[in-house]
Design a protein around this motif. Structure first.
Motif, PDB file in Angstrom:
ATOM      1  N   GLN A  62       0.849  -1.187   0.000  1.00 58.82           N
ATOM      2  CA  GLN A  62       0.000   0.000   0.000  1.00 58.82           C
ATOM      3  C   GLN A  62       0.883   1.234   0.000  1.00 58.82           C
ATOM      4  N   THR A  63       0.381   2.302  -0.612  1.00 59.88           N
ATOM      5  CA  THR A  63       1.114   3.557  -0.670  1.00 59.88           C
ATOM      6  C   THR A  63       0.770   4.409   0.548  1.00 59.88           C
ATOM      7  N   VAL A  64       1.805   4.846   1.249  1.00 57.43           N
ATOM      8  CA  VAL A  64       1.620   5.712   2.417  1.00 57.43           C
ATOM      9  C   VAL A  64       1.470   7.165   1.961  1.00 57.43           C
ATOM     10  N   PHE A  65       2.333   7.595   1.026  1.00 55.35           N
ATOM     11  CA  PHE A  65       2.214   8.921   0.418  1.00 55.35           C
ATOM     12  C   PHE A  65       2.955   8.927  -0.915  1.00 55.35           C
ATOM     13  N   GLY A  80       7.218  -2.932  10.624  1.00 56.15           N
ATOM     14  CA  GLY A  80       7.198  -3.300   9.217  1.00 56.15           C
ATOM     15  C   GLY A  80       8.360  -2.718   8.437  1.00 56.15           C
ATOM     16  N   LYS A  81       8.251  -2.749   7.121  1.00 55.00           N
ATOM     17  CA  LYS A  81       9.284  -2.206   6.226  1.00 55.00           C
ATOM     18  C   LYS A  81       8.608  -1.478   5.078  1.00 55.00           C
ATOM     19  N   VAL A  82       9.251  -0.397   4.627  1.00 55.95           N
ATOM     20  CA  VAL A  82       8.734   0.367   3.491  1.00 55.95           C
ATOM     21  C   VAL A  82       9.873   0.638   2.514  1.00 55.95           C
ATOM     22  N   LYS A  83       9.508   0.882   1.256  1.00 54.47           N
ATOM     23  CA  LYS A  83      10.495   1.309   0.270  1.00 54.47           C
ATOM     24  C   LYS A  83      10.152   2.720  -0.187  1.00 54.47           C
ATOM     25  N   LEU A  84      11.199   3.505  -0.422  1.00 59.67           N
ATOM     26  CA  LEU A  84      11.060   4.879  -0.886  1.00 59.67           C
ATOM     27  C   LEU A  84      11.564   4.953  -2.313  1.00 59.67           C
ATOM     28  N   THR A  85      10.751   5.487  -3.219  1.00 60.81           N
ATOM     29  CA  THR A  85      11.122   5.540  -4.631  1.00 60.81           C
ATOM     30  C   THR A  85      10.992   6.961  -5.165  1.00 60.81           C
ATOM     31  N   ARG A  86      11.784   7.250  -6.203  1.00 57.37           N
ATOM     32  CA  ARG A  86      11.683   8.501  -6.943  1.00 57.37           C
ATOM     33  C   ARG A  86      11.480   8.168  -8.415  1.00 57.37           C
ATOM     34  N   SER A  87      10.753   9.025  -9.110  1.00 53.54           N
ATOM     35  CA  SER A  87      10.456   8.793 -10.521  1.00 53.54           C
ATOM     36  C   SER A  87      10.937   9.975 -11.354  1.00 53.54           C
ATOM     37  N   ARG A  90      10.385  10.781 -17.393  1.00 49.70           N
ATOM     38  CA  ARG A  90      10.199   9.744 -18.413  1.00 49.70           C
ATOM     39  C   ARG A  90       9.573   8.475 -17.837  1.00 49.70           C
ATOM     40  N   GLY A  91       9.241   8.501 -16.568  1.00 55.80           N
ATOM     41  CA  GLY A  91       8.621   7.340 -15.962  1.00 55.80           C
ATOM     42  C   GLY A  91       9.594   6.329 -15.391  1.00 55.80           C
ATOM     43  N   GLN A  92      10.897   6.642 -15.420  1.00 55.83           N
ATOM     44  CA  GLN A  92      11.883   5.748 -14.805  1.00 55.83           C
ATOM     45  C   GLN A  92      11.769   5.858 -13.287  1.00 55.83           C
ATOM     46  N   ARG A  93      12.012   4.758 -12.607  1.00 54.30           N
ATOM     47  CA  ARG A  93      11.859   4.737 -11.154  1.00 54.30           C
ATOM     48  C   ARG A  93      13.095   4.136 -10.500  1.00 54.30           C
ATOM     49  N   GLN A  94      13.438   4.678  -9.340  1.00 59.36           N
ATOM     50  CA  GLN A  94      14.564   4.137  -8.581  1.00 59.36           C
ATOM     51  C   GLN A  94      14.185   4.042  -7.113  1.00 59.36           C
ATOM     52  N   ILE A  95      14.505   2.922  -6.494  1.00 60.30           N
ATOM     53  CA  ILE A  95      14.340   2.772  -5.049  1.00 60.30           C
ATOM     54  C   ILE A  95      15.536   3.447  -4.382  1.00 60.30           C
ATOM     55  N   VAL A  96      15.283   4.464  -3.591  1.00 57.09           N
ATOM     56  CA  VAL A  96      16.375   5.196  -2.962  1.00 57.09           C
ATOM     57  C   VAL A  96      16.690   4.681  -1.564  1.00 57.09           C
ATOM     58  N   ARG A  97      15.750   3.995  -0.942  1.00 55.76           N
ATOM     59  CA  ARG A  97      16.001   3.517   0.418  1.00 55.76           C
ATOM     60  C   ARG A  97      14.946   2.504   0.818  1.00 55.76           C
ATOM     61  N   ILE A  98      15.319   1.564   1.659  1.00 57.20           N
ATOM     62  CA  ILE A  98      14.374   0.696   2.343  1.00 57.20           C
ATOM     63  C   ILE A  98      14.543   0.961   3.842  1.00 57.20           C
ATOM     64  N   LEU A  99      13.439   1.177   4.527  1.00 62.82           N
ATOM     65  CA  LEU A  99      13.482   1.528   5.943  1.00 62.82           C
ATOM     66  C   LEU A  99      12.830   0.448   6.791  1.00 62.82           C
ATOM     67  N   ALA A 114       6.740  21.754   3.261  1.00 62.63           N
ATOM     68  CA  ALA A 114       7.533  20.679   2.645  1.00 62.63           C
ATOM     69  C   ALA A 114       6.664  19.781   1.779  1.00 62.63           C
ATOM     70  N   LEU A 115       7.257  19.316   0.682  1.00 59.60           N
ATOM     71  CA  LEU A 115       6.615  18.340  -0.188  1.00 59.60           C
ATOM     72  C   LEU A 115       7.361  17.020  -0.064  1.00 59.60           C
ATOM     73  N   HIS A 116       6.663  15.916  -0.271  1.00 66.52           N
ATOM     74  CA  HIS A 116       7.317  14.617  -0.239  1.00 66.52           C
ATOM     75  C   HIS A 116       8.288  14.495  -1.415  1.00 66.52           C
ATOM     76  N   GLU A 117       9.511  14.121  -1.129  1.00 68.59           N
ATOM     77  CA  GLU A 117      10.523  13.955  -2.170  1.00 68.59           C
ATOM     78  C   GLU A 117      10.523  12.548  -2.747  1.00 68.59           C
ATOM     79  N   VAL A 118       9.781  11.646  -2.125  1.00 64.98           N
ATOM     80  CA  VAL A 118       9.730  10.244  -2.548  1.00 64.98           C
ATOM     81  C   VAL A 118       8.300   9.738  -2.428  1.00 64.98           C
TER      82      VAL A 118
END
Length: 252
Positions: A62-65, A80-87, A90-99, A114-118
């Motif tokens: 599920q998406t938190v934000f 639990g665990k979450v992943k943080l991604t940036r896009s 062009r629609g490319q995506r990268q996982i920047v961190r797992i917490l 502030a705006l969410h960066e991920v």
């Protein structure tokens, strides 16, 4: 200014799931509290903290934000665990961190508007506390020791970001993947003699996104590491057989 009630209600209506056995009901009995800067509070400060947070439970995936949306408060991962991604555009995506449990999901949210960066997505059943930022800042103002700890936390984050930048600037795909596997083993792994079983079940696409390489390159390098007896792969579970050699490849 406190967090809008209707926003909190919408978040709860959309995302809340049944309580899991690992859910943390109260801060004063939480085993993580002494290790987590954000909620390492006592007395009246702790009592107030419990009134300015809202607890949300999420199912896996599920998406938190979302990246680019306004921050509604401070987001603390309690279980639990979450992943943080940036896009990219062009629609490319990268996982920047797992917490994992006890981590503040974003460190920049103390800034104005502030705006969410991920984008934050759960990997497993997770519990997130959303903390009213303005009221929490009031707690910091009267607690100098907490302010110092938060400065140290944010300073450490700068160092972590510089390390990640070095990974992508100066290291080869092979070195980056070896370093990533070691990091995941250090943070989420379970040791068994000289072996480390990475405590995450990740898709090949997710491994590639975290290492900043293509899926094809990730599959090829994982196969080479397996052939070199550096690891084993069972479905999505990776076990590191020779962490010392992986460290040499990663140039740690």
């Amino acid at each position: 200014m406190s967090m809008p009630a209707k926003v909190l209600l919408a978040l709860n209506d959309r995302h809340i799931v049944k309580r899991k056995p690992c859910s943390i009901e109260r801060c004063d009995t939480c085993a993580l509290r002494a290790k987590v800067v954000l909620c390492d509070l006592k007395g009246s400060d702790l009592a107030e903290f419990q009134t300015i947070k809202r607890t949300l439970d999420y199912a896996p995936h599920q998406t938190v934000f979302y990246e680019g949306h306004a921050c509604l408060g401070l987001y603390l991962l309690c279980a639990g665990k979450v992943k943080l991604t940036r896009s990219s555009a062009r629609g490319q995506r990268q996982i920047v961190r797992i917490l994992g449990p006890g981590e503040l999901i974003e460190k920049h949210v103390f800034g104005e508007r502030a705006l969410h960066e991920v984008t934050c997505e759960t990997l497993e059943p997770s519990q997130v506390c959303v903390i009213d930022k303005e009221r929490y800042l009031a707690v910091i103002h009267r607690n100098p020791q907490l302010a110092i700890k938060l400065i140290q936390l944010l300073s450490h984050e700068v160092g972590v970001n510089m390390d990640h930048l070095d990974q992508f600037t100066f290291k080869t795909a092979r070195e980056r993947l070896a370093g990533l596997l070691l990091e995941l083993g250090d943070r989420f792994g379970k040791k068994d003699d000289d072996h480390v079983r990475v405590g995450l079940t990740l898709k090949r696409e997710e491994v590639a996104e975290m290492a900043g390489i293509t899926v094809e390159t990730a599959i090829r390098l994982l196969g080479l590491f397996r052939d070199e007896a550096l690891l084993t792969i069972d479905g999505r579970t990776i076990t590191l057989l020779n962490p010392d050699r992986l460290a040499r490849i990663a140039r740690r």
